[in-house]
Design a protein around this motif. Structure first.
Motif, PDB file in Angstrom:
ATOM      1  N   VAL A  47      11.656  20.517   4.993  1.00 11.16           N
ATOM      2  CA  VAL A  47      11.363  19.213   5.590  1.00 11.16           C
ATOM      3  C   VAL A  47      11.386  18.168   4.478  1.00 11.16           C
ATOM      4  O   VAL A  47      11.492  18.490   3.295  1.00 11.16           O
ATOM      5  N   GLU A  48      11.323  16.910   4.879  1.00 13.48           N
ATOM      6  CA  GLU A  48      11.296  15.776   3.955  1.00 13.48           C
ATOM      7  C   GLU A  48      12.486  15.859   2.990  1.00 13.48           C
ATOM      8  O   GLU A  48      13.626  15.808   3.434  1.00 13.48           O
ATOM      9  N   GLU A  49      12.257  16.005   1.677  1.00 12.51           N
ATOM     10  CA  GLU A  49      13.358  15.989   0.700  1.00 12.51           C
ATOM     11  C   GLU A  49      14.359  17.112   0.944  1.00 12.51           C
ATOM     12  O   GLU A  49      15.530  17.000   0.554  1.00 12.51           O
ATOM     13  N   LYS A  80      16.484  17.314  -8.751  1.00 15.28           N
ATOM     14  CA  LYS A  80      16.389  16.567 -10.006  1.00 15.28           C
ATOM     15  C   LYS A  80      15.059  15.843 -10.153  1.00 15.28           C
ATOM     16  O   LYS A  80      14.716  15.400 -11.252  1.00 15.28           O
ATOM     17  N   ASP A  81      14.306  15.721  -9.051  1.00 12.40           N
ATOM     18  CA  ASP A  81      12.970  15.123  -9.110  1.00 12.40           C
ATOM     19  C   ASP A  81      11.888  16.169  -9.340  1.00 12.40           C
ATOM     20  O   ASP A  81      10.697  15.885  -9.137  1.00 12.40           O
ATOM     21  N   THR A  82      12.291  17.386  -9.723  1.00 12.95           N
ATOM     22  CA  THR A  82      11.408  18.536 -10.034  1.00 12.95           C
ATOM     23  C   THR A  82      10.682  19.062  -8.801  1.00 12.95           C
ATOM     24  O   THR A  82       9.731  19.828  -8.930  1.00 12.95           O
ATOM     25  N   LEU A  83      11.115  18.667  -7.609  1.00 11.38           N
ATOM     26  CA  LEU A  83      10.515  19.208  -6.389  1.00 11.38           C
ATOM     27  C   LEU A  83      11.212  20.515  -6.031  1.00 11.38           C
ATOM     28  O   LEU A  83      12.441  20.623  -6.104  1.00 11.38           O
ATOM     29  N   ALA A  84      10.422  21.518  -5.622  1.00 14.17           N
ATOM     30  CA  ALA A  84      10.958  22.838  -5.287  1.00 14.17           C
ATOM     31  C   ALA A  84      10.828  23.083  -3.790  1.00 14.17           C
ATOM     32  O   ALA A  84       9.765  22.826  -3.203  1.00 14.17           O
ATOM     33  N   LYS A 118      19.077  27.432  -7.528  1.00 11.97           N
ATOM     34  CA  LYS A 118      19.684  26.253  -8.153  1.00 11.97           C
ATOM     35  C   LYS A 118      18.577  25.378  -8.716  1.00 11.97           C
ATOM     36  O   LYS A 118      17.690  24.953  -7.990  1.00 11.97           O
ATOM     37  N   ASP A 119      18.638  25.129 -10.020  1.00 12.20           N
ATOM     38  CA  ASP A 119      17.650  24.296 -10.695  1.00 12.20           C
ATOM     39  C   ASP A 119      18.380  23.104 -11.305  1.00 12.20           C
ATOM     40  O   ASP A 119      19.055  23.228 -12.328  1.00 12.20           O
ATOM     41  N   GLU A 120      18.260  21.936 -10.652  1.00 12.06           N
ATOM     42  CA  GLU A 120      18.969  20.748 -11.116  1.00 12.06           C
ATOM     43  C   GLU A 120      18.322  20.145 -12.360  1.00 12.06           C
ATOM     44  O   GLU A 120      18.972  19.398 -13.089  1.00 12.06           O
ATOM     45  N   VAL A 121      17.057  20.450 -12.611  1.00 12.88           N
ATOM     46  CA  VAL A 121      16.384  19.939 -13.802  1.00 12.88           C
ATOM     47  C   VAL A 121      16.888  20.673 -15.041  1.00 12.88           C
ATOM     48  O   VAL A 121      17.283  20.056 -16.026  1.00 12.88           O
ATOM     49  N   ALA A 122      16.864  21.991 -14.989  1.00 13.51           N
ATOM     50  CA  ALA A 122      17.320  22.800 -16.126  1.00 13.51           C
ATOM     51  C   ALA A 122      18.825  23.026 -16.103  1.00 13.51           C
ATOM     52  O   ALA A 122      19.369  23.606 -17.043  1.00 13.51           O
TER      53      ALA A 122
END
Length: 978
Positions: A89-91, A136-140, A180-184
């Motif tokens: 949900v949401e993001e 990329k906003d560190t939300l998982a 998938k980790d967009e931050v790392a």
């Protein structure tokens, strides 16, 4: 037989019958209970599950069929559920976190009946799909547990949610997992994993057996693939002591052909983790480590001849607590490595690798990575290098040397090339790096050694994966501590050529600390064909089976966040969407996901354009904020190239000539790089000379009303107007223009939904009307001849029109009679005074009755005409609504068909190809649906047009009848006068 014996026997048989009877009743009741218990407790369990789920997660949880039975697992309950889905949900709306085709759980029946802790004996999970995503906003997306504030505030018995796991077996089959980790900038994929675990988890000390296999494992870190579609298997036996200490016994981990064993223990305590582990490869042949190299393993690996020795060993000992890590020592070595394909003439020899990663007990910054040797001869082309890094977490100390001389054409004599694959040219590299990263960050370049050169010459690359060849005629890069100097780059990609030179700063912090890459470049080209570069092999394949649209589908172009670059350009010609753009000159800066244009000058559409402004991709929808200065562009070509122009100003499709404009505009773009019109704001001016306008329906209607057909087609000598975009409309400020020599003033607006609202004031010269002047003037006065008097029509008749409706179906109306009457009021009053003095009361009565009858006819006609117009508009709206419903249904069906096609295929490559074809087919279907919809829209407008035409005829007929009544009354009056 005595009577007493007989009576005794009868009594015993009677007791036996009673016993059997009650046993039977008891058995029947037990059977009924066994049958009914699942139904009794099923609702309770589902209710508890739903309540727990709804109270605990921020996600959409759904499932299909479920069943609770006792027969198949007597004397235990068996709970089965199908098609469990957890959607974000949401993001993460629309993203599937988990999907499980089938789950079966065996529960201890007595634990369910007693209402105490439920014991779970076994779990079977079939075909689970897990997608883990950190944006990329560190939300998982897996962080779906509600916080204490979000949970429903109610008293919940903690014991009701406690479970005692008496697990004897866990089986997972056909699992697929994506991470998938967009931050790392990391990711991994697991395809078709089978996993089986067995053991008695109710004991304090017990053995666990694990058997697992993965068909394909891929692990990536940025552009680097550590594992690519690697087959993995694990067989292990582990002793578990009170769920604290885990001792490894027999175990084998296999990666493709490489087998690794591990021994020792791992102890997980409340505040720390202790371990003493050793591991190493079972084999010593170079071939087994070679199997992990994707290009080699995937290409007829079994036939490859190999030599050489390989060793992999390691240990981990100590404790992990907070930032304190255990001691570890990992080493890998290859000696005299060699491999050769039997069908190829050359081999790779003298492969030598020696690397060691060490770390004492303590913080991770104490780790040392030492690749002391890396060497090989690729068809007698030498490659040598080394790398050592210490203090990697705080201030890396780097020491590295790379020396290589490569003839790329020799690569095809060592490793099999794909069909139509070419590789030629030479690469030479001689690079030395030594020093601490802090020296670069502090700009103490004298303390960091970075020197060397990379030279590429005559490089050619072609592949079936690319629809064009790539040539690097020359490239020369020189390294220094401050920057990398790109002295020369001359390349050709397909039809396009590109030359560049400049300096790239901050490259070492960029490579090692993921810092911003800075630089200044000058880029030139004689031809940059974007359409050619956007082509793909899939698109070319699709042309063999389906006709391709001439247009190219563009996706959102993202501005990289890791660049801080300044570019100057000199591009002689660029092809974009079938249009030639020439002499592109100016500056472009890229920083923080924003591209800024500084006086970018280009020639296109037979004119010149100067651009200043920005293109921002920090949010999902890009934002453009541009200042345009356009001189002498062809209006027809502009409308064809910029599809948005016809939406903003539909009249352009009816114009021929050249225009100039200055425009400031800000708008968001959608995912197809098209403007989102309700976000558009801006203003500007438009200028044109010798502009031809024809086919504009509103002008055609004005021409009919004024009986001047020359108004339908206009040749405008000079046009100058100002406009503004806001609230979903383009507003035009009042401007003066000559329409067929008639001084006119126009103002109003066009909506991006194609509605129009304009005022047109015209000063019509009597001379323009010729012998129709009286007819037009009388029409403006109500078509009434007044007492046979000759009207003295003024030399200029002011007329005002209101234009509404839509571009394709304009409604031209206005209070013309009242406006015109106000001009000739004096004349009318004089005539009326004369009539009153000349005619007697009988004539007045006669004329009055005629007028009243005429007015009544016109009023009735107006009511009928208004109804026709309203019904016509209603019919058009209903037809459009029906068209929208049909179009939406067609889109839904096209999307479903595309999804079906995209999911077909026995292999990932077939699925990828089907997905591309499905996307192309869906795009064409949507375009055809839209064309059909617009055609239906145009046809629906005819309902309104036909109704309007019919209404006009009714009113005209009423006017004629009223005029006849007046003429008849006038004749009678004349007769009385005589």
């Amino acid at each position: 037989m005595s009577r007493k014996f007989h009576e005794s026997k009868v009594k015993k048989m009677s007791k036996m019958k009673k016993i059997l009877k009650w046993v039977g009743i008891t058995f029947l009741l037990l059977l009924i209970a066994l049958v009914s218990l699942p139904f009794i407790f099923k609702g309770k369990l589902i209710e508890v599950v739903k309540e727990e789920v709804n109270n605990s997660v921020n996600a959409q949880v759904d499932w299909g069929d479920f069943d609770l039975t006792i027969f198949s697992s007597f004397p235990n309950f068996s709970f089965e559920i199908d098609n469990v889905k957890v959607l974000g949900v949401e993001e993460f709306e629309g993203v599937t976190l988990a999907g499980i085709k089938h789950t079966a759980i065996e529960l201890d029946v007595m634990s369910v009946i007693s209402g105490g802790k439920i014991k779970i004996n076994s779990i079977l999970i079939e075909e689970p799909e897990i997608n883990i995503w950190v944006n990329k906003d560190t939300l998982a997306n897996y962080d779906i547990a509600k916080t204490s504030e979000e949970k429903v505030e109610e008293s919940i018995d903690a014991s009701a949610t406690q479970y005692e796991i008496g697990l004897k077996k866990l089986i997972i089959s056909g699992a697929n997992l994506t991470y998938k980790d967009e931050v790392a900038n990391m990711g991994s994929q697991i395809q078709n994993m089978d996993f089986e675990l067995s053991g008695d988890f109710t004991q304090d000390v017990f053995d666990v057996l694990i058997a697992s296999s993965i068909d394909e494992l891929t692990v990536t870190d940025g552009p680097i693939s550590y594992l690519s579609k690697t087959h993995v298997s694990l067989d292990a036996e582990i002793t578990i002591d009170k769920f604290e200490k885990y001792t490894l016994k027999e175990n084998v981990l296999k990666l493709n052909e490489l087998e690794v064993e591990c021994d020792g223990f791992l102890e997980m305590l409340a505040d720390r983790m202790t371990m003493d582990l050793t591991f190493g490869s079972k084999q010593t042949e170079f071939k087994h480590i070679l199997s992990l190299v994707p290009a080699v393993y995937m290409t007829d690996f079994e036939s490859v001849k190999t030599k050489g020795k390989f060793a992999l060993n390691g240990m981990m000992k100590g404790e992990m607590k907070g930032e304190d890590y255990p001691q570890f020592d990992i080493s890998m070595a290859i000696e005299e490595g060699y491999f050769k394909y039997p069908d190829l003439p050359n081999s790779v020899t003298n492969i030598g690798v020696k690397t060691r990663i060490t770390h004492p007990q303590g913080e991770l910054d104490l780790m040392v990575i030492d690749l002391s040797k890396f060497s090989m001869k690729l068809a007698e082309n030498p490659i040598n290098g080394n790398l050592k890094i210490s203090n990697p977490m705080t201030d890396p100390l780097i020491s590295s040397e790379i020396l290589a001389e490569l003839d790329l054409a020799k690569l095809g004599t060592v490793i099999p090339m794909e069909e139509n694959e070419k590789l030629n040219g030479t690469i030479s590299a001689d690079i030395v790096l030594a020093g601490r990263m802090s020296s670069i960050e502090k700009e103490e370049y004298q303390n960091f050694k970075a020197e060397g050169d990379v030279v590429v010459a005559g490089m050619q690359y072609a592949s079936k994966e690319l629809p064009y060849e790539v040539f690097v005629n020359a490239m020369e890069m020189k390294f220094s501590p401050q920057y990398v100097d790109l002295k020369k780059l001359d390349t050709k990609i397909g039809k396009s050529d590109l030359q560049a030179k400049g300096k790239i700063d901050n490259i070492l912090p960029y490579l090692f600390n993921n810092e911003i890459l800075k630089g200044d470049m000058h880029v030139t080209s004689t031809l940059l064909d974007v359409d050619d570069l956007m082509r793909t092999v899939e698109e070319e394949t699709a042309t063999e089976t389906a006709e391709q649209d001439s247009s190219v589908a563009y996706e959102v172009i993202k501005v990289p966040a890791i660049y801080d670059l300044n570019l100057t350009t000199d591009i002689k010609e660029m092809m974009y969407d079938g249009t030639s753009i020439k002499n592109i000159r100016g500056g472009v800066s890229v920083k923080e996901e924003i591209a800024k244009l500084n006086t970018v000058n280009l020639d296109m559409l037979d004119g010149n354009v100067v651009l200043n402004g920005s293109y921002n991709t920090q949010n999902t929808n890009p934002v453009v904020n541009f200042d345009y200065e356009v001189k002498g562009v062809d209006i027809e070509q502009t409308a064809a190239f910029f599809g948005a122009v016809e939406t903003i100003a539909p009249i352009v499709k009816n114009c021929k000539g050249k225009i100039s404009t200055n425009l400031k505009v800000k708008t968001e773009l959608d995912q197809n790089m098209e403007p989102i019109y309700n976000t558009m704001n801006g203003k500007g001016g438009l200028f044109a000379n010798n502009l031809t306008v024809e086919g504009v329906k509103s002008l055609q209607k004005i021409a009919t009303i004024l009986k001047l057909q020359e108004l339908a087609t206009q040749s405008v000598d000079k046009l100058k107007l100002a406009f503004e975009f806001k609230e979903g409309r383009a507003f035009v400020n009042p401007f003066d223009i000559k329409l067929s020599g008639i001084n006119s003033t126009i103002s109003g607006s066009t909506g991006f939904d194609q509605t129009i609202a304009y005022d047109v004031t015209m000063q019509v010269p009597k001379a323009k009307l010729g012998n129709k002047a009286n007819e037009v003037a009388e029409s403006l006065l109500g078509k009434a001849k007044i007492a046979g008097q000759q009207l003295n029509i003024p030399d200029v008749i002011p007329v005002k029109f209101k234009i509404g409706g839509t571009v394709t179906s304009p409604q031209v109306s206005g209070d013309l009679k009242n406006k015109a009457t106000s001009v000739v009021t004096d004349l009318k009053d004089k005539v009326v005074d004369t009539v009153k003095k000349t005619y007697n009361a009988q004539i007045d009565k006669l004329m009055k009755e005629a007028r009243e009858q005429g007015d009544k006819l016109k009023q009735e006609a107006k009511i009928q005409a208004d109804k026709l117009r309203k019904d016509g508009e209603k019919a058009t709206l209903e037809a459009k609504k029906k068209t929208d419903e049909i179009a939406e249904e067609a889109r839904k069906k096209a999307k479903e068909e595309a999804e079906k096609l995209a999911n077909k295929g026995a292999t990932p490559f077939e699925k990828l190809a089907n997905k591309k074809i499905a996307e192309s087919g869906q795009k064409k279907a949507f375009e055809q649906i839209e064309k059909t919809k617009q055609k239906a829209y145009a046809q629906s407008e005819t309902l309104t047009n036909q109704a309007n035409d019919k209404a006009d005829k009714i009113e005209e007929e009423a006017d004629k009848q009223a005029q006849k009544l007046l003429e008849s009354a006038q004749n009678k009056a004349d007769a009385l006068k005589k």
